[in-house]
Scaffold this active site. Sequence first.
Site, mmCIF file in Angstrom:
data_model
loop_
_atom_site.group_PDB
_atom_site.id
_atom_site.type_symbol
_atom_site.label_atom_id
_atom_site.label_comp_id
_atom_site.label_asym_id
_atom_site.label_seq_id
_atom_site.Cartn_x
_atom_site.Cartn_y
_atom_site.Cartn_z
ATOM 1 C CG ASP A 253 -2.294 0.482 0.933
ATOM 2 O OD1 ASP A 253 -2.726 1.882 -0.203
ATOM 3 O OD2 ASP A 253 -3.528 0.802 1.666
HETATM 4 C C1 BGC Z 1 -5.539 3.019 0.219
HETATM 5 C C2 BGC Z 1 -5.488 1.894 -1.353
HETATM 6 C C3 BGC Z 1 -4.977 2.772 -2.079
HETATM 7 C C4 BGC Z 1 -4.041 3.527 -2.536
HETATM 8 C C5 BGC Z 1 -3.873 3.686 -3.954
HETATM 9 C C6 BGC Z 1 -4.394 4.176 -0.540
HETATM 10 O O1 BGC Z 1 -3.767 4.857 1.172
HETATM 11 O O2 BGC Z 1 -4.726 2.108 1.445
HETATM 12 O O3 BGC Z 1 -6.687 1.374 -1.114
HETATM 13 O O4 BGC Z 1 -4.944 1.608 -2.930
HETATM 14 O O5 BGC Z 1 -4.140 4.483 -1.229
HETATM 15 O O6 BGC Z 1 -4.816 4.650 -3.913
#
Ligand code: BGC
Length: 694
Positions: A253
């Site tokens: 993530d």
């Molecule tokens: C979130 C994810 C997301 C990623 C990319 C993160 O802050 O937890 O769910 O896919 O950002 O946008």
Amino acid sequence: MSTSKQRAQLLLTQMTLEEKIGQMVQFGRIKPKEKDLIRQGLVGSFLNHRNLTLVNEIQRIAVEESRLGIPLLIGSDIIHGYVSTFPIPLAEACSWNLELIEASAKHAMVEAASDGVRWNFFPMVDIARDPRWGRIAEGAGEDPYYGSEVAKARVRGVQSLNADGYPQAAACAKHYLAYGWSEGGRDYNSVDLSEHVLRTTVLPPFQACVDAGVMTFMSSFNDVMAVPASGNPFTLRTLLKGEMKFDGFVVSDWESVEELIGHTTAADQKEAARIGLLSGVDMDMHSGVYLDHFKTLVSENPALEALIDDAVLRILTVKYELGLFEKPFVDPQLRENVILNPETVDMTLKVARESIVMLKNDGTLPLNRTQKIALIGPFGNDPHTPIGCWGAAGHHENTITVTKAFDDAQLNYTFIKGCDALDPSKDGFEAALAAAQASDVIVFTAGEHNLMSGENNNRAFLDLPGVQQELFDALKATGKPIITLLFTGRPLTIGSVIKGSRAVLCVWHLGLSSGTAITETLLGINNPSGKLVTTFPKTVGQIPLYYNHKNTGRPNFRRYLDCDETPLFPFGYGLSYSSFFYDKLTLKSSTISASESLEVSVDITNTSDRDGQEIVQVYYRDLVAQVTRPVKELCAFKKIHLNAKSTQTVTFTIDAQRFGYFTANFRFIVDPGAFALWVGPSSEDGLTTEFTIR
Ligand code: BGC
């Protein structure tokens, strides 16, 4: 071995160490510096770009100007629609309509792929039992079996084939692992749970994604059992890539590998990068620590290159499978045909209709067209809230608000906002009360605006924010009947609103066609069929509250002095304008072996004079086992259409393996013994019988 993997292996043999590292790097921003990195083969993926001209431009640099011409993989979050906004995932899951759920993921992906998105960070398959956690909005609720079925449908939708015969996009099962267990419902918080809960409740939807062929996984922000999920060799290598047989790749993530420093399991970026690699995180989202440190790490320990090779092989295989080498560019014309295509817009309406959950109705609904309506509350003409927590490229100008739909339906109404969702001003109360007095019925829109749920939008109180409750109480005092429309991304503790309303529709954040679906439901043109996939607690103090809890040694003891332990609304609950009668629960054989199936049938009669849909749910309980088991567990369901005054025999064939469980040593067994079975309209209601596994 697949052709894609063979091709990836061949390509790998031609790559320098730097080029391999580049494939493991993903960035967000695209500035001249990043364009240069693309030319040098030092970045393999970008995320969150919606500008096709730019996407095609960077793809051209990758394909034509880098030494090996490896295409980029462009990722984004298409969580509930792209330009055509669908209901939030939690709402959509309440439809219990897997075909529709798959179709919405597919339609959303077709739109997003026309802007160059070939990787979707979706589905979120985190089981969530805590509505304080804002991200409950993004998943499919609290049940591991139902969550697994929804997860598979969503993966199928995203990875459905495009006109060239390639998957529209790679899906991404997230957030691995146990992110929904964040302590206190505070996003990013620590997670501590037993390995038994992990395997029994948290892992099944992730395994379901693997079984459905999901191409990627995302490692989460949280620590789990004292080790951060993005630096966790047990969860990533032993479980996911080992036991669960996942052969795609894992992306971290956002900066979660670098955040190992915050978790205090890495002293600096270099150590974070090393742990990320050793743990099995194949691609680093945005932090750049792989790019900055892998070369040094390999020079210090050449054995690490084998792990890099494995990661790159996984990434390249996905790129080949997506056909990116054959078709790296997207024709800008495509966009014209697919964005807001009437079929997709119509699909947003179909899903919205089935996502609505009728929580109460004393017969006040459906409304009669001649009634004079006072439409009051913060969301009546709000085009933003229905867009939900992951709006993607959705634009509020496309939202059909309740007022717009009331106009279209030529209803006799007055709209007065009365108050804001958050602002404490009561200046609008007077006008609202005057409108209420002059009306036959009040339609009150209440709840949370869209940015109160989703990532890092956690709440300690789950009642109506701002002065909405006060406005409701004042409206109630007028004596006029109130129908409440609940706009929300999570369960709310709104007992007094339920009590004081004649009817309540939970309309969530329903997307583009929100107003139309709501109006059709108010008028009875749409017969509501949604059922909750998440328990509504009475008060925050009851959390976590979920239907599939354990019995305990003292099941009859009161849990609280000041509140009972029953929910406001249980899992599986939802009303309809039709009424359904369950009868003749029959087992073909009440004793089966562990290699057989249980055949269950039940007669359902629509006793009303309205055609409707019913979600028939089957629950079981293992009466005695080696470990403690839930008091009830969903094991099958069917959504059926039933014409007025007609009866249908619904049958279920349930594999005995579904009644198995993990022992304390994590051995999966199907235990001989007695089981209870329920077939009914919710987790709290139904006909019951018993069966035996011999
Ligand atoms: C979130 C994810 C997301 C990623 C990319 C993160 O802050 O937890 O769910 O896919 O950002 O946008």
